[in-house]
Scaffold this motif. Sequence first.
Motif, PDB file in Angstrom:
ATOM      1  N   VAL A  30      41.217  30.526  41.657  1.00 34.51           N
ATOM      2  CA  VAL A  30      40.557  31.594  41.286  1.00 34.51           C
ATOM      3  C   VAL A  30      39.641  31.303  40.102  1.00 34.51           C
ATOM      4  CG1 VAL A  30      40.601  33.984  40.605  1.00 34.51           C
ATOM      5  CG2 VAL A  30      42.300  33.151  42.033  1.00 34.51           C
ATOM      6  N   ILE A  31      38.269  31.556  40.226  1.00 30.33           N
ATOM      7  CA  ILE A  31      37.378  30.912  39.123  1.00 30.33           C
ATOM      8  C   ILE A  31      36.540  32.082  38.843  1.00 30.33           C
ATOM      9  CG2 ILE A  31      37.498  28.466  40.064  1.00 30.33           C
ATOM     10  CD1 ILE A  31      34.778  28.835  40.927  1.00 30.33           C
ATOM     11  N   ASP A  32      35.851  31.780  37.643  1.00 34.48           N
ATOM     12  CA  ASP A  32      34.738  32.882  37.250  1.00 34.48           C
ATOM     13  C   ASP A  32      33.460  32.445  38.149  1.00 34.48           C
ATOM     14  OD1 ASP A  32      32.360  33.615  35.545  1.00 34.48           O
ATOM     15  OD2 ASP A  32      33.892  34.525  34.321  1.00 34.48           O
ATOM     16  N   ALA A  33      32.777  33.446  38.763  1.00 34.40           N
ATOM     17  CA  ALA A  33      31.677  33.554  39.517  1.00 34.40           C
ATOM     18  C   ALA A  33      30.487  32.493  38.711  1.00 34.40           C
ATOM     19  CB  ALA A  33      31.431  34.510  40.247  1.00 34.40           C
ATOM     20  N   GLU A  34      30.240  33.176  37.423  1.00 35.40           N
ATOM     21  CA  GLU A  34      28.993  32.933  36.740  1.00 35.40           C
ATOM     22  C   GLU A  34      29.663  31.285  36.177  1.00 35.40           C
ATOM     23  OE1 GLU A  34      30.356  36.061  36.527  1.00 35.40           O
ATOM     24  OE2 GLU A  34      28.711  36.488  38.089  1.00 35.40           O
ATOM     25  N   THR A  35      30.637  31.294  35.315  1.00 42.67           N
ATOM     26  CA  THR A  35      30.804  30.002  34.654  1.00 42.67           C
ATOM     27  C   THR A  35      31.349  29.001  35.371  1.00 42.67           C
ATOM     28  OG1 THR A  35      32.996  30.830  33.724  1.00 42.67           O
ATOM     29  CG2 THR A  35      31.057  31.436  32.498  1.00 42.67           C
ATOM     30  N   LYS A  36      32.176  29.340  36.320  1.00 47.18           N
ATOM     31  CA  LYS A  36      32.790  28.177  37.385  1.00 47.18           C
ATOM     32  C   LYS A  36      34.137  27.843  36.813  1.00 47.18           C
ATOM     33  CE  LYS A  36      29.277  28.709  40.232  1.00 47.18           C
ATOM     34  NZ  LYS A  36      29.246  29.939  41.172  1.00 47.18           N
ATOM     35  N   GLU A  37      34.400  28.512  35.509  1.00 45.68           N
ATOM     36  CA  GLU A  37      35.664  28.147  34.808  1.00 45.68           C
ATOM     37  C   GLU A  37      36.885  28.758  35.537  1.00 45.68           C
ATOM     38  OE1 GLU A  37      35.977  26.202  32.306  1.00 45.68           O
ATOM     39  OE2 GLU A  37      34.111  25.390  32.507  1.00 45.68           O
ATOM     40  N   PRO A  38      37.968  27.875  35.540  1.00 50.60           N
ATOM     41  CA  PRO A  38      39.004  28.528  36.233  1.00 50.60           C
ATOM     42  C   PRO A  38      39.631  29.602  35.556  1.00 50.60           C
ATOM     43  CG  PRO A  38      39.613  26.471  35.027  1.00 50.60           C
ATOM     44  CD  PRO A  38      38.281  26.446  35.234  1.00 50.60           C
ATOM     45  N   LEU A  39      40.346  30.630  36.200  1.00 50.31           N
ATOM     46  CA  LEU A  39      41.072  31.960  35.473  1.00 50.31           C
ATOM     47  C   LEU A  39      42.581  31.867  35.510  1.00 50.31           C
ATOM     48  CD1 LEU A  39      38.616  34.643  37.279  1.00 50.31           C
ATOM     49  CD2 LEU A  39      38.348  33.467  34.717  1.00 50.31           C
ATOM     50  N   LEU A  40      42.885  31.912  34.331  1.00 53.35           N
ATOM     51  CA  LEU A  40      44.509  31.910  34.106  1.00 53.35           C
ATOM     52  C   LEU A  40      44.885  33.334  34.360  1.00 53.35           C
ATOM     53  CD1 LEU A  40      47.276  30.480  33.049  1.00 53.35           C
ATOM     54  CD2 LEU A  40      46.623  30.897  30.794  1.00 53.35           C
ATOM     55  N   GLY A  41      46.041  33.515  34.816  1.00 55.05           N
ATOM     56  CA  GLY A  41      46.542  34.658  34.987  1.00 55.05           C
ATOM     57  C   GLY A  41      46.031  35.766  35.902  1.00 55.05           C
ATOM     58  N   ALA A  42      45.188  35.300  36.955  1.00 52.18           N
ATOM     59  CA  ALA A  42      44.894  36.151  37.840  1.00 52.18           C
ATOM     60  C   ALA A  42      45.783  36.386  38.992  1.00 52.18           C
ATOM     61  CB  ALA A  42      43.385  35.548  38.665  1.00 52.18           C
ATOM     62  N   ASN A  43      45.902  37.693  39.452  1.00 55.00           N
ATOM     63  CA  ASN A  43      46.681  38.079  40.504  1.00 55.00           C
ATOM     64  C   ASN A  43      46.359  38.154  41.784  1.00 55.00           C
ATOM     65  OD1 ASN A  43      49.133  38.607  38.647  1.00 55.00           O
ATOM     66  ND2 ASN A  43      47.897  40.614  38.071  1.00 55.00           N
ATOM     67  N   VAL A  44      46.915  37.199  42.644  1.00 56.04           N
ATOM     68  CA  VAL A  44      46.576  37.251  44.109  1.00 56.04           C
ATOM     69  C   VAL A  44      47.667  37.805  45.018  1.00 56.04           C
ATOM     70  CG1 VAL A  44      45.955  35.597  46.002  1.00 56.04           C
ATOM     71  CG2 VAL A  44      45.449  35.176  43.583  1.00 56.04           C
ATOM     72  N   LEU A  45      47.205  38.771  45.665  1.00 52.03           N
ATOM     73  CA  LEU A  45      48.388  39.709  46.277  1.00 52.03           C
ATOM     74  C   LEU A  45      48.132  39.507  48.013  1.00 52.03           C
ATOM     75  CD1 LEU A  45      48.348  42.756  43.980  1.00 52.03           C
ATOM     76  CD2 LEU A  45      49.795  40.887  44.026  1.00 52.03           C
ATOM     77  N   VAL A  46      49.282  39.566  48.658  1.00 50.80           N
ATOM     78  CA  VAL A  46      49.099  39.716  50.244  1.00 50.80           C
ATOM     79  C   VAL A  46      49.224  41.292  50.490  1.00 50.80           C
ATOM     80  CG1 VAL A  46      49.999  38.884  52.421  1.00 50.80           C
ATOM     81  CG2 VAL A  46      50.031  37.417  50.332  1.00 50.80           C
ATOM     82  N   LEU A  47      48.032  41.921  50.765  1.00 50.99           N
ATOM     83  CA  LEU A  47      48.449  43.333  51.006  1.00 50.99           C
ATOM     84  C   LEU A  47      49.150  43.683  52.177  1.00 50.99           C
ATOM     85  CD1 LEU A  47      44.573  44.288  50.379  1.00 50.99           C
ATOM     86  CD2 LEU A  47      46.546  44.014  48.823  1.00 50.99           C
ATOM     87  N   GLY A  48      49.755  44.853  51.889  1.00 52.34           N
ATOM     88  CA  GLY A  48      50.936  45.208  53.062  1.00 52.34           C
ATOM     89  C   GLY A  48      52.325  44.462  52.930  1.00 52.34           C
ATOM     90  N   THR A  49      52.290  43.553  51.850  1.00 46.51           N
ATOM     91  CA  THR A  49      53.870  43.077  51.605  1.00 46.51           C
ATOM     92  C   THR A  49      54.033  42.833  50.133  1.00 46.51           C
ATOM     93  OG1 THR A  49      52.796  40.693  51.211  1.00 46.51           O
ATOM     94  CG2 THR A  49      53.145  41.414  53.456  1.00 46.51           C
ATOM     95  N   THR A  50      54.976  42.647  49.514  1.00 43.29           N
ATOM     96  CA  THR A  50      55.447  42.335  48.247  1.00 43.29           C
ATOM     97  C   THR A  50      55.064  40.955  47.387  1.00 43.29           C
ATOM     98  OG1 THR A  50      57.636  41.788  48.790  1.00 43.29           O
ATOM     99  CG2 THR A  50      57.161  44.040  48.505  1.00 43.29           C
TER     100      THR A  50
END
Length: 970
Positions: A30-50
């Motif tokens: 997961v990166i910042d679209a403008e700066t291309k820097e990696p984002l720390l602490g972003a949440n990635v979820l599989v919808l419909g599951t836990t």
Amino acid sequence: MKRIALLTLLLATFAGMSFAQSRGKIAGTVIDAETKEPLLGANVLVLGTTMGAATDFDGRFVILNVLPGKYTIAATMLGYGRMEIQNVQVNIDLTTTLDFKLSSSAIQMRDVIVEAKQPPVVKDRTESYTSMTSEEIMRAPVEGLRQVMELAANVQRTSNGNMTIRGSGAYEVNVMVDGVSQNSSSTGVPGFAGGLGDKVNNSWRYDFNPFGVAQMQLISGGFSAEYGNAQAGVVKIVSKEGSDRIKGDFRFEYRPPGQYHWGDYIYSSNAFEWQKWGNLDAWYRNLDSANIVSGYGVPADSVSAWRQLMYDVWIKNHSPGDQNQLGAYDYRNRAYQRFLFGFGGPLGSDPNLLRFYLSGETRSAPTRLPTAERTQDYQNYTLTLTYQPVQMQKLKLSAMYQHYRGGVNTGSEDVRYAGRDASFKYYLVTDPIRNEYITSQSLTWTNTISQTTFTELQLTHQFENNLIVLEPVPQRATTWRDNVYKGTWYMFQGPWDESYRTIFSFTTFNQQDLRTHMYSLMAHITSQVTSSYQLKAGMQAQYWDMFNSAVYSSFAANAFITRTGFAEYYKTYPYYVAAYAQNKLEYEGMVANIGLRMDMYNFNSGVPVDRFAPIYYAEGGSRVGDPTTRLPETKFTFSPRLGISFPVGELTAFRLQYGHFNSMPVFTQAYTRTNYNGWGAYGNADLEPKRTINYEIGIQQSIGGNHRLDFVAYYNDRVSQIGALQIYKALTASTTNNYYTTYSNNGFGATRGFDLTLERIDSRVWGYRLSYSFSRTSYGYYGPTRLYSADPNDPRNSVDTYSPLEFLDPFDRTHTFRTLLSYRIEQNEGLELFGVRPLSDMTFSATYAAQSGTPFSYVPSYDPLFTEYARGFIVNNRRYPLEAKLDLNISKAFSLGRIAWVVGVRITNVFDNRWLTPALNSDMLFDWIERNVTIDNPADAPTRDNYKFRYYQAYRNMPREVYFTIGFGF
């Protein structure tokens, strides 16, 4: 002692570890679209599951233990807009890579939703495999998972209906449902396994209900260390789990009654016997009262009445109907019916706490030819319950019930194995009918230790009950007076039998009571140690509690101590233990799967100390031979596995695969007991494992970004294979057999060739998979095939003249081509007529198969270059003609309210292609090769029994069949 110490160490190491088999992984950044820097602490979820994960300092995330299927994956972070990727396909044991680019919420006003794209090549693919989802299976013109397996060109079904991959044996494919192997404890013909070989259609257990399948993957070459007890391949079936809302599907399939073999109806009035004996005048013409009648002791004044009586009884025996005591019936009046369902969802108000999925299938398929069972009935029901009280803990309870009712010697698509010999067609009641029941329950506990590590523990119990019940047959008449005064249905033997099988016994031939409990414990672990290194390790222990009592007898129900019967009886407790460690390294230019597996087993049954005089029971109960036995040695094997993929950019990937693969001999080979005035067959519980070394080199190449070409060349070297061994023993006054048959590791074989697959990656509208296999499978024997004494220098100990030469395997197919095509017209699209789109929401699919015919041996008898001795070296030097067929499936979906309906038609063998049946004897082979005459072509010999009685066996496959489908879903 060293082996035991090593085993103890391995078990101690792996005892507390667990890993969820047959799951996938989602990883990415997961990166910042403008700066291309990696984002720390972003949440990635599989919808419909836990399920979900948070990114690390490098913006990386990993989500483990994902059930195969399609998902929507969302990435969020405070101060950034939300991004979703839809239709993300997760595959068994593979990594799905996703990259998210989040924009500042000040810039991004709405959620960004994109469609997932399949990668041009699978970078972490180190094995040769094909996979299909439940939706793809339901669209294809196939009946069940066995036919799905056959879509791969390197998969064949043997003549009696069992599966083989790349020329392997029939039981060298490990088919697993949620990690539980579908092995059978009963593979041979009950009570006479040493002489009659395998039961027909023993692979029925693989036809898991397609509605209950999340994904099926077929590995047709080398596989990783976490899978074992197979030399040829692994089939991994992952069942569905309930989603966050109630969903369901139902289907009913129907094939109208009809005749499903070529040639005339077997009971037609045109048949030879009806033409000769079908009316009373024929009886007067064909019976000479001076010779035949008087020979049966009929008084002169009773000849006319006797002829009338015999004619009436003959008509009753030869007119098919449900009341015919001999079993003859009109098999054309039976329809095929199949019902499938699958539905599931949450239980209770919390959709994430408790979920279920229930699926089932029941199928009734009329036999092609008249048989005792008349229809082959199949049932499969599964229930899955998942309970997740907290995100880190999950319990899964799975239960399955399977039932098959069919014949011991019937059930194959090959007409030779679809019913008894033609001489039995009016006498079906002695055919054995088998009922096989399997129930299994497994409890799985998944413990998520951290975002990158979790364990899994699975307990399984499986009960297999195989029953063949003795069915009495009414006694036949022994004299003409019995027919007159007792009113029995059967007449005594006479010229009217016309080479058909006569009544000679009082019971069915086979009976069996086999009860097997299997207990299994599996523990596994996975840990994503770093972003590029994953470790899996685990162990498995299996224990069987087997009881078998089987009889093959023409007169007695208990034939263990009798001169006329065959029997086998045993109680035994085999066990199997395995442990493995598997490492996966994922780098930009290389992905490696490196593993080591340890397998051990013990059949745990007595082996005769003196195998030249094993104990047996003779007539009258006397005991003959040496009763001393010993337990077999425990067999250990260690199997290194290595698979490497070398991605070259985004469009190309090379791979190498090397591995050692071992499997246990089947239980029949270890426990066979056939008693006939002494041992006729005696299994060998001290057999060594069968071993294979597999070498593969392959390449994936993307073509045009939406097409993928995969080429793999391979060589399988098989040793320590199982073959027959005749052991000669001293004759005594109470024995008639001077040898018995057992099993030995005296066989070898090899398969070499290449597989070529071309497939479309994005198949939402157009889809195809073209599969071609070029291969050669050979076999041979080494070591003695006959033993006379324990002295290895005994000159009578002999090796067959052709050993250790290598010959083409009887089931080899040099060229095999399989195609799956599909085309879907989306909703509200397609041709428009008067404001209506009749083709909207329709799917068209087709499969085409073409393969080399089976090989056979033929040396002209007039050839002066070959002596009788030399002809023994000519094996499978010719082939039967090419075999090909086309199957179609057309379905249309439409909605009525909230219910989605589907109707369809499936057509098999559209062009009525005919596959020639291999000759039954040398005369038939000569007729075909030298005179171009098949069974259905009498040529200048119409009176031969083959042409009179077996005309329907000229072609072994089925004519065109049409199946109609209706179903609905919600």
